[in-house]
Design a protein around this motif. Structure first.
Motif, PDB file in Angstrom:
ATOM      1  N   GLY A 100      -7.980   1.525  -0.736  1.00 63.27           N
ATOM      2  CA  GLY A 100      -7.347   1.122   0.505  1.00 63.27           C
ATOM      3  C   GLY A 100      -8.256   1.426   1.686  1.00 63.27           C
ATOM      4  N   LEU A 122      -3.851  -0.991   8.039  1.00 61.11           N
ATOM      5  CA  LEU A 122      -3.926  -0.472   6.677  1.00 61.11           C
ATOM      6  C   LEU A 122      -4.105  -1.647   5.745  1.00 61.11           C
ATOM      7  N   VAL A 124      -4.490  -2.505   1.729  1.00 63.10           N
ATOM      8  CA  VAL A 124      -4.389  -1.917   0.395  1.00 63.10           C
ATOM      9  C   VAL A 124      -4.778  -2.969  -0.620  1.00 63.10           C
ATOM     10  N   ALA A 132      -0.202  -0.093  -5.536  1.00 66.63           N
ATOM     11  CA  ALA A 132      -0.336  -0.385  -4.117  1.00 66.63           C
ATOM     12  C   ALA A 132       0.903   0.078  -3.356  1.00 66.63           C
ATOM     13  N   ARG A 133       2.072  -0.145  -3.967  1.00 65.25           N
ATOM     14  CA  ARG A 133       3.305   0.249  -3.303  1.00 65.25           C
ATOM     15  C   ARG A 133       3.415   1.764  -3.185  1.00 65.25           C
ATOM     16  N   GLU A 136       1.144   2.864  -0.461  1.00 66.18           N
ATOM     17  CA  GLU A 136       1.757   2.583   0.850  1.00 66.18           C
ATOM     18  C   GLU A 136       2.769   3.654   1.224  1.00 66.18           C
ATOM     19  N   LEU A 139       0.950   6.639   2.417  1.00 67.04           N
ATOM     20  CA  LEU A 139       0.392   6.398   3.742  1.00 67.04           C
ATOM     21  C   LEU A 139       1.463   6.559   4.816  1.00 67.04           C
ATOM     22  N   GLN A 140       2.665   6.056   4.503  1.00 62.84           N
ATOM     23  CA  GLN A 140       3.750   6.178   5.475  1.00 62.84           C
ATOM     24  C   GLN A 140       4.108   7.633   5.726  1.00 62.84           C
TER      25      GLN A 140
ATOM     26  N   THR B 138      11.824   2.193   4.190  1.00 64.14           N
ATOM     27  CA  THR B 138      11.519   1.009   4.983  1.00 64.14           C
ATOM     28  C   THR B 138      12.762   0.552   5.752  1.00 64.14           C
ATOM     29  N   ILE B 162       0.660  -2.568   7.790  1.00 63.98           N
ATOM     30  CA  ILE B 162       0.194  -2.524   6.399  1.00 63.98           C
ATOM     31  C   ILE B 162       0.044  -3.929   5.842  1.00 63.98           C
ATOM     32  N   ARG B 163      -1.111  -4.186   5.273  1.00 59.86           N
ATOM     33  CA  ARG B 163      -1.300  -5.472   4.591  1.00 59.86           C
ATOM     34  C   ARG B 163      -1.912  -5.222   3.241  1.00 59.86           C
ATOM     35  N   SER B 164      -1.646  -6.096   2.296  1.00 55.94           N
ATOM     36  CA  SER B 164      -2.323  -5.904   1.018  1.00 55.94           C
ATOM     37  C   SER B 164      -3.193  -7.113   0.720  1.00 55.94           C
TER      38      SER B 164
END
Lengths: 374, 369
Positions: A100, A122, A124, A132-133, A136, A139-140, B138, B162-164
Motif C-alpha cells: 500500500g 491511500l 492499496v 486489502a480490506r 484498510e 489504516l483507519q 465505516t 482510500i482507493r484500491s
C-alpha cells in the motif's frame, strides 16, 4: 448363531488388523499425515496481516506529516518504507515490494491548518481483496488514533460524535489461528478417513480377494463392519493426536466437553470412512477410486465447509450445496466446541446430520456391494 | 522415433479417456467445481445477521440503526430488550453481531460528549469478525460525518481518501477465480500423470515398455504430453469461463499467461511423474499425490497470503510451482503484467520442471521391482 457371528466378526477384524499392521501406508495415513499436515498448516495458514510493507510518500516533510506517519512506525501491523515520489512508490507496488501507499501531498499541512479536510491519499493493492480490506481497517485505526491525539494536543473538543467499542466474543484478540486450527482438523480428518478406506477396498476388488470374502459364510454386514472397525480405531487415534496438538502446540482453547468432542468425532469419522467405502465399492478399481477420492474429499472440505470461507457469505444456491459436504457440519461443531463451549442447539443438529450422512453412505455402500454378488 | 512417441501419447490418452468413469472424473467435477467454488470462495460479506439492542430509543439512535439495517452487508434479524438475550443469539449463531446502544447515547451526543455504541461480535470466524467490525466502523464514520455537518461543527483536520488499485471494488471473485485456474489445472494434471506409471508398474506392463527400443526420454515424452494437452484444455476452459461467465477482467496478454501455464504444467507433470515412478503401488502413488497436492494448495497463497506465514514456511513455498503460477495468473488478469516483469516467476518453475522430469526419467530404469 450369535456366537458364530461374533467369532466370524472377530476373525475378520483380526485379518484386517494384521493387514493394516503389515502395510505401513495405512499407519502413515492415520498418524503421520495428520501430524505433518497440522504442523505445516497450523503455522502456515493465517489471515492475520502483520508487518505489511507500506510506502510512505511525504512530498513536503514537516512536523505535521511526521506526527501522522509516526503512527505507522509504532504500529505492529506495518513496516513503513519512505519513497520520494508517488511514481517510485507505485513502481514498488507493482513489483510487490509494498502492499500500500500513503501519500501526503506537498500542501498537506497548509490545508490541514487552514480549512481542514486535508486529504490523505491511500492506495492499496486490491489484488488480494480480503487482505486489502484488512489493511484498510488497520489504516483507519492509525488515522483515528492520530486524530484523537492531534485534537487533544490542540486542546480542541473531540470531533468524533460516536465512538465504537467492539468486543469480539470467544476470540478477543481476533487471532486467526484459533479459528482456523479447529477447521483444519476437520479437513485433515476428511482426507484421512476417506483415504484409509477408499484405496484399500478398491484394491481388494481389483485383486479378486473381495470376491473370495463374499463367498465365505460371512454376511455383507460382517464384512463391512470388519473393514470399518480397525480403520475407525486408527482414525480416532489420528483425531486424538490432532486435538492434542491443537490444544498444546497451537494453544487453541478447548471450552466444550471432551465427551461431546469424542461423540461428534466418531460420527464424523464414520461418515468419512463410509464415504471412502462407497467410493471404493462403486469404482472397484484403484485408479478411479484414487481420482474420485482426490476430487470429492479435499477440495469440497477446503472450500465448502466454512473452514476459511464463511458459508453465510455464499449465495443461497451454493449454501444449499454445502449441506452434502460432511465436513461442513464437523467444522461448525469443532469451531463451537473449541471456542464457544457446549452450545447444544448448535452441536446437536450438526451431530444428527453427521449420523444421517454416515447412515446414508454406509447404507449405499452396503447396497452396492450386495449387487455385485449376483 | 517421433511416431513411437506419438503412439505412446495416443495410448496414454486412450487409457485415460477410454474408461467412462475415468473420463467423467476428468470432465465433470472440474466444471462443477469451477462454478461452485467461483461463487463459494468469497470473503465478501452479504446479509450479515445482526440484532439490535437499543436502550436509548431516541431519534439519533434510530437513525444510526437505520443505517445498519439499510446497508447491504447487514440484515437485521432480531430486536432485543435485555442483556440476557445477547448470549443465546450469539452462541447459537443466530446473529453474528449485536449492536448495543447505550441509554445515555443521545444525551451524550447532544451535549457534545462522544456517544457510545457497543458491538458484540461472534469471533468463531475471526476473519468474518474483522470484516464485520470494518463495515460497522465505516457506517459509524459516515454517521459521524453526517452528524458533524448537521451540527455545524468544524471539519476534521485531515480525512482518508482510500482507493484500491487493480481491483477497485475489492471483489473477492476477481481474486479467487484466477486462483481457480491454477487450482483445478493442478488437480487435473496431477490426476492424469501421478498414477500413470504406478498403474503400469502394478500391472507389470511398465517392464514391457522398458524393454521396447524406446529410450527413457521417449517414455518421458509419451507420459508427459497427455498431461500437457489435458491441462492446457482445462486451463483454457477455466480462463474463458472466468472472463465470459464471471466477468473477471483479463488486462494482460495471452503470451505471458500461456508461457506461465506451459511452465506450470511442466513442473506439475514432472512432480506427478516423479511421485508415480517412486511408488511401487497405486496406493502409494495416491498417497504421494495427496501429500504433495494438499500442502501445495494450502501453502500457495490461494486462500491465505504467503506474507502471513512464518519465515521458515515462506521459504518452503519457493519449492511450490503453484505459488509462482498464482502470481502470474493474478498479475496478468488484474494488473496486466508483462512477460519481462514476470521473469522471476518463470525461471523457478522451469527449474522445478526440468529437475523433476529428469528425476522421473532416471527413476524409470533404476526402480525395477
Amino acid at each position: 448363531m450369535s456366537t458364530a457371528r461374533i467369532m466370524r466378526l472377530r476373525g475378520l477384524v483380526r485379518k484386517e488388523a494384521w493387514q493394516i499392521l503389515r502395510d505401513p501406508s495405512s499407519i502413515a495415513i492415520a498418524f503421520v499425515m495428520p501430524v505433518i499436515l497440522l504442523l505445516i498448516f497450523g503455522y502456515g495458514v493465517s489471515l492475520d496481516a502483520k508487518r505489511v510493507p507500506l510506502a510512505l510518500v511525504c512530498e513536503n516533510p514537516n512536523h505535521d506529516t511526521a506526527s501522522f506517519t509516526a503512527g505507522f512506525f509504532q504500529s505492529p501491523y506495518f513496516v513503513p518504507v519512505r519513497f520520494g515520489t508517488v511514481q517510485e512508490a507505485e513502481k514498488a507496488m507493482r513489483a510487490r515490494e509494498v502492499d500500500g501507499i500513503v501519500w501526503l501531498r506537498s500542501d498537506f499541512s497548509r490545508q490541514m491548518l487552514s480549512e481542514g479536510d486535508a486529504p490523505i491519499g491511500l492506495l492499496v493493492n486490491g489484488v488480494d481483496a480480503n487482505n486489502a480490506r484488512i489493511i484498510e481497517g488497520y489504516l483507519q485505526q492509525v488515522w483515528a488514533v492520530w486524530l484523537a491525539k492531534f485534537e487533544a494536543a490542540q486542546g480542541l473538543p473531540l470531533r468524533i460524535p460516536v465512538q465504537v467499542d467492539a468486543r469480539v466474543w470467544f476470540n478477543p484478540s481476533v487471532t486467526s489461528t484459533d479459528f482456523l486450527v479447529p477447521g483444519l482438523i476437520a479437513v485433515i480428518m476428511t482426507l484421512t478417513g476417506a483415504l484409509l478406506t477408499a484405496m484399500v477396498v478398491a484394491r481388494e476388488w481389483e485383486r479378486g480377494t473381495m470376491e473370495a470374502l463374499l463367498v465365505t459364510p460371512a454376511s455383507i454386514h460382517e464384512i463391512i463392519l470388519s473393514k470399518l472397525l480397525p480403520y475407525f480405531v486408527l482414525g480416532m487415534g489420528g483425531m486424538g493426536l490432532s486435538v492434542a496438538m491443537a490444544v498444546w502446540l497451537f494453544g487453541v482453547p478447548l471450552r466444550g466437553s471432551l465427551w461431546l468432542l469424542l461423540a461428534s468425532s466418531s460420527a464424523f469419522l464414520l461418515c468419512a470412512l463410509g464415504m471412502g467405502l462407497l467410493i471404493s465399492v462403486v469404482s472397484k478399481n484403484q485408479f478411479v477410486a484414487g481420482q474420485i477420492a482426490i476430487i470429492v474429499t479435499f477440495l469440497p472440505a477446503f472450500i465448502l465447509s466454512g473452514f476459511v470461507f464463511d458459508i453465510r457469505s455464499m449465495p443461497a444456491a451454493i449454501q444449499l450445496i454445502t449441506h452434502i459436504v460432511a465436513a461442513r457440519y464437523f467444522v461448525t461443531i469443532l469451531q463451537t466446541l473449541f471456542l464457544a463451549g457446549n452450545v447444544w442447539r448448535v452441536i446437536l443438529p450438526n451431530i444428527l446430520a453427521l449420523v444421517i450422512m454416515a447412515g446414508i453412505f454406509l447404507g449405499l455402500a452396503r447396497r452396492a456391494s450386495h449387487k455385485s454378488l449376483e | 522415433m517421433l511416431h513411437q512417441v506419438f503412439a505412446l501419447v495416443i495410448k496414454e490418452l486412450l487409457a485415460v479417456l477410454k474408461d467412462v468413469k475415468s473420463r467423467m472424473v476428468l470432465i465433470g467435477p472440474p466444471v462443477i467445481q469451477l462454478v461452485v467454488f467461483g461463487y463459494a470462495a468469497t470473503y465478501d460479506l452479504n446479509h450479515v445477521p445482526f440484532a439490535v439492542y437499543n436502550e436509548d430509543r431516541s431519534q439519533p439512535s434510530r437513525d444510526l440503526v437505520a443505517r445498519f439495517a439499510e446497508a447491504p452487508a447487514f440484515e437485521q434479524v432480531a430486536v432485543i430488550h435485555s442483556d440476557v438475550d445477547v448470549a443465546p443469539l450469539i452462541d447459537e449463531r443466530k446473529a453474528l453481531m449485536v449492536l448495543h446502544i447505550d441509554r445515555r447515547f443521545s444525551r451524550d451526543l447532544l451535549r457534545g460528549v462522544p456517544g457510545h455504541v457497543q458491538l458484540i461480535v461472534d469471533g468463531r470466524n475471526s476473519n468474518t469478525a474483522l470484516l464485520v467490525m470494518g463495515y460497522a466502523n465505516t457506517i459509524v464514520t459516515d454517521f459521524n460525518t453526517w452528524w458533524a455537518a448537521r451540527q455545524g461543527g468544524n471539519k476534521p483536520p485531515a480525512t482518508l481518501d482510500i482507493r484500491s488499485r487493480f481491483n477497485e471494488n475489492l471483489e473477492s471473485q476477481w481474486f479467487i477465480v484466477p486462483g481457480i485456474v491454477a487450482l483445478l489445472t493442478q488437480v487435473v494434471t496431477l490426476l492424469v500423470t501421478a498414477l500413470s506409471v504406478a498403474r503400469e508398474r502394478e500391472a507389470g506392463t511398465f517392464d514391457q515398455l522398458l524393454v521396447t527400443p524406446m529410450r527413457p526420454i521417449d517414455i518421458l515424452l509419451g507420459k508427459s504430453i497427455p498431461g500437457l494437452l489435458i491441462g492446457s484444455v482445462e486451463a483454457t476452459f477455466i480462463i474463458t469461463a472466468g472472463v465470459l461467465w464471471f466477468g473477471v477482467p483479463l488486462r494482460g496478454g495471452l503470451v505471458p499467461l500461456y508461457l506461465g501455464l506451459f511452465l506450470f504444467l511442466l513442473s506439475v507433470i514432472g512432480i506427478g511423474l516423479m511421485i508415480s515412478s517412486l511408488s511401487v503401488t497405486q496406493q502409494q502413488a495416491l498417497l504421494g499425490t495427496f501429500l504433495f497436492m494438499v500442502p501445495s494448495i494450502i501453502l500457495s497463497g490461494f486462500a491465505t497470503p504467503i506474507a502471513n506465514m512464518p519465515p521458515l514456511i515462506q521459504d518452503i513455498t519457493y519449492l511450490n510451482p503453484m505459488r509462482y503460477f498464482l502470481i502470474i495468473v493474478r498479475g496478468v488478469f488484474l494488473e496486466g503484467t508483462s512477460t519481462s516483469s514476470l521473469m522471476p516467476q518463470y525461471w523457478p518453475m522451469m527449474l522445478i520442471g526440468i529437475a523433476t522430469l529428469a528425476m522421473a526419467g532416471w527413476l524409470f530404469r533404476r526402480r525395477l521391482y
